[in-house]
Motif scaffolding. Structure first.
Motif, mmCIF file in Angstrom:
data_model
loop_
_atom_site.group_PDB
_atom_site.id
_atom_site.type_symbol
_atom_site.label_atom_id
_atom_site.label_comp_id
_atom_site.label_asym_id
_atom_site.label_seq_id
_atom_site.Cartn_x
_atom_site.Cartn_y
_atom_site.Cartn_z
ATOM 1 N N MET A 1 -25.964 -97.480 -47.536
ATOM 2 C CA MET A 1 -24.879 -97.188 -46.568
ATOM 3 C C MET A 1 -25.515 -96.292 -45.606
ATOM 4 N N MET A 2 -26.613 -95.191 -46.176
ATOM 5 C CA MET A 2 -27.374 -94.432 -45.286
ATOM 6 C C MET A 2 -28.382 -95.114 -44.523
ATOM 7 N N ALA A 3 -28.926 -96.328 -45.066
ATOM 8 C CA ALA A 3 -29.794 -97.035 -44.354
ATOM 9 C C ALA A 3 -29.349 -97.855 -42.997
ATOM 10 N N GLY A 4 -28.160 -98.159 -43.299
ATOM 11 C CA GLY A 4 -27.284 -98.841 -42.319
ATOM 12 C C GLY A 4 -26.754 -97.916 -41.248
ATOM 13 N N TYR A 5 -26.178 -96.800 -41.794
ATOM 14 C CA TYR A 5 -25.576 -95.468 -41.001
ATOM 15 C C TYR A 5 -26.597 -94.884 -40.182
ATOM 16 N N SER A 6 -27.739 -94.672 -40.574
ATOM 17 C CA SER A 6 -28.765 -94.104 -39.757
ATOM 18 C C SER A 6 -29.202 -94.883 -38.596
ATOM 19 N N LEU B 1 -17.757 -103.910 -49.906
ATOM 20 C CA LEU B 1 -18.691 -103.054 -50.550
ATOM 21 C C LEU B 1 -18.290 -101.709 -49.868
ATOM 22 N N ILE B 2 -17.923 -101.625 -48.659
ATOM 23 C CA ILE B 2 -17.681 -100.243 -47.894
ATOM 24 C C ILE B 2 -16.503 -100.297 -46.780
ATOM 25 N N GLU B 3 -15.838 -99.325 -46.640
ATOM 26 C CA GLU B 3 -14.922 -99.259 -45.581
ATOM 27 C C GLU B 3 -14.887 -97.846 -44.812
ATOM 28 N N ILE B 4 -14.691 -97.987 -43.726
ATOM 29 C CA ILE B 4 -15.165 -96.668 -42.789
ATOM 30 C C ILE B 4 -13.982 -96.512 -41.815
ATOM 31 N N ASP B 5 -13.315 -95.098 -41.758
ATOM 32 C CA ASP B 5 -12.396 -94.979 -40.781
ATOM 33 C C ASP B 5 -13.106 -93.843 -39.732
ATOM 34 N N VAL B 6 -12.695 -93.564 -38.696
ATOM 35 C CA VAL B 6 -13.266 -92.630 -37.744
ATOM 36 C C VAL B 6 -12.277 -91.850 -36.897
ATOM 37 N N ILE B 7 -12.645 -90.873 -36.338
ATOM 38 C CA ILE B 7 -11.913 -90.277 -35.531
ATOM 39 C C ILE B 7 -12.768 -89.792 -34.266
ATOM 40 N N ALA B 8 -12.165 -90.294 -33.010
ATOM 41 C CA ALA B 8 -12.993 -89.916 -31.848
ATOM 42 C C ALA B 8 -12.124 -89.291 -30.748
ATOM 43 N N VAL B 9 -12.721 -88.681 -30.213
ATOM 44 C CA VAL B 9 -12.290 -87.759 -28.891
ATOM 45 C C VAL B 9 -12.731 -87.901 -27.666
ATOM 46 N N VAL C 1 -16.051 -87.919 -33.921
ATOM 47 C CA VAL C 1 -16.140 -86.435 -34.464
ATOM 48 C C VAL C 1 -16.080 -86.360 -36.123
ATOM 49 N N MET C 2 -15.475 -87.441 -36.463
ATOM 50 C CA MET C 2 -15.315 -87.440 -38.053
ATOM 51 C C MET C 2 -15.289 -88.955 -38.441
ATOM 52 N N MET C 3 -15.998 -89.260 -39.695
ATOM 53 C CA MET C 3 -16.084 -90.373 -40.475
ATOM 54 C C MET C 3 -15.910 -90.014 -41.791
ATOM 55 N N ARG C 4 -14.939 -91.130 -42.413
ATOM 56 C CA ARG C 4 -14.777 -91.167 -43.750
ATOM 57 C C ARG C 4 -15.443 -92.639 -44.427
ATOM 58 N N VAL C 5 -16.059 -92.454 -45.220
ATOM 59 C CA VAL C 5 -16.947 -93.427 -45.912
ATOM 60 C C VAL C 5 -16.204 -93.811 -47.230
ATOM 61 N N TYR C 6 -15.918 -95.124 -47.518
ATOM 62 C CA TYR C 6 -15.275 -95.350 -48.840
ATOM 63 C C TYR C 6 -16.299 -96.328 -49.468
ATOM 64 N N LEU C 7 -16.848 -96.072 -50.440
ATOM 65 C CA LEU C 7 -18.012 -96.972 -51.050
ATOM 66 C C LEU C 7 -17.584 -97.676 -52.375
ATOM 67 N N ARG D 1 -18.850 -86.014 -41.826
ATOM 68 C CA ARG D 1 -18.708 -87.184 -42.598
ATOM 69 C C ARG D 1 -18.292 -86.911 -43.907
ATOM 70 N N THR D 2 -17.276 -87.501 -44.412
ATOM 71 C CA THR D 2 -17.037 -87.415 -45.841
ATOM 72 C C THR D 2 -17.363 -88.700 -46.628
ATOM 73 N N THR D 3 -17.882 -88.915 -47.638
ATOM 74 C CA THR D 3 -18.389 -90.110 -48.363
ATOM 75 C C THR D 3 -17.490 -90.071 -50.021
ATOM 76 N N VAL D 4 -17.072 -91.025 -50.222
ATOM 77 C CA VAL D 4 -16.350 -90.941 -51.614
ATOM 78 C C VAL D 4 -16.542 -92.594 -52.060
ATOM 79 N N GLN D 5 -16.728 -92.738 -53.604
ATOM 80 C CA GLN D 5 -16.596 -93.835 -54.221
ATOM 81 C C GLN D 5 -15.301 -94.158 -54.546
ATOM 82 N N VAL D 6 -14.776 -95.091 -54.316
ATOM 83 C CA VAL D 6 -13.332 -95.752 -54.435
ATOM 84 C C VAL D 6 -13.297 -97.160 -55.146
#
Length: 174
Positions: free
Chosen positions: A129-134, A163-171, A108-114, A148-153
């Protein structure tokens, strides 16, 4: 719930103690109940290749909600770009979700850290990221489109090539 109190004489101290007891009980019962409904999932080898004793869980169940920690592509050495790392880490998250009887459709929620990509002058590769995510979300086979939230870090694992880290929330579906 309604309470009636007689405030005559020395009863005020007893009443105050009773009110405080009721308030404390009302506040602590939900905390105790929620603590009893949590389950911690240990880090898999893909996210802890050195088998270090780390003070984090791969994920934590709280009721019907699974909170997944930040995830890296387990194959950073052979996936040198953001697109391939996105694909690799989402496949690895998918394995974790399946082990918990969930799918990417339950996210239900994903946070992407690029992180900055040295091959792109230190800029994030949002398009990669979008090419892989899609390939995993909003498709005919898997139409789920989580928030989804995407931020550069600056990624702590950037020195290892992340180059990327992702966390998710699933229900869990009812």
């Amino acid at each position: 719930m309604t309470f009636e109190f007689n405030l005559k004489g020395n009863g005020r101290g007893a009443i105050a103690a009773m009110v405080i007891t009721i308030l404390v009980t009302a506040l602590l019962v939900p905390l105790t109940a929620s603590a009893q409904n949590t389950k911690r999932i240990p880090l898999p080898a893909s996210q802890n290749p050195r088998n270090a004793d780390l003070p984090i869980s791969a994920a934590v169940w709280a009721g019907d909600t699974l909170y997944v920690s930040g995830w890296l592509d387990p194959d950073l050495k052979t996936h040198p770009d953001t697109k391939s790392q996105t694909e690799g880490l989402i496949k690895d998250i998918q394995k974790l979700l399946e082990s918990q009887k969930l799918t990417l459709g339950d996210v239900v929620m994903m946070r992407v850290y690029l992180g900055g990509d040295p091959a792109k002058g230190g800029k994030m590769d949002f398009e990669g990221m979008m090419a892989g995510y899609s390939q995993f979300f909003g498709t005919k086979d898997q139409p789920n489109k989580p928030a989804r939230t995407t931020v550069q870090v600056v990624l702590p694992a950037g020195d290892r090539g992340a180059l990327i880290e992702i966390d998710v929330i699933a229900v869990r579906p009812k």
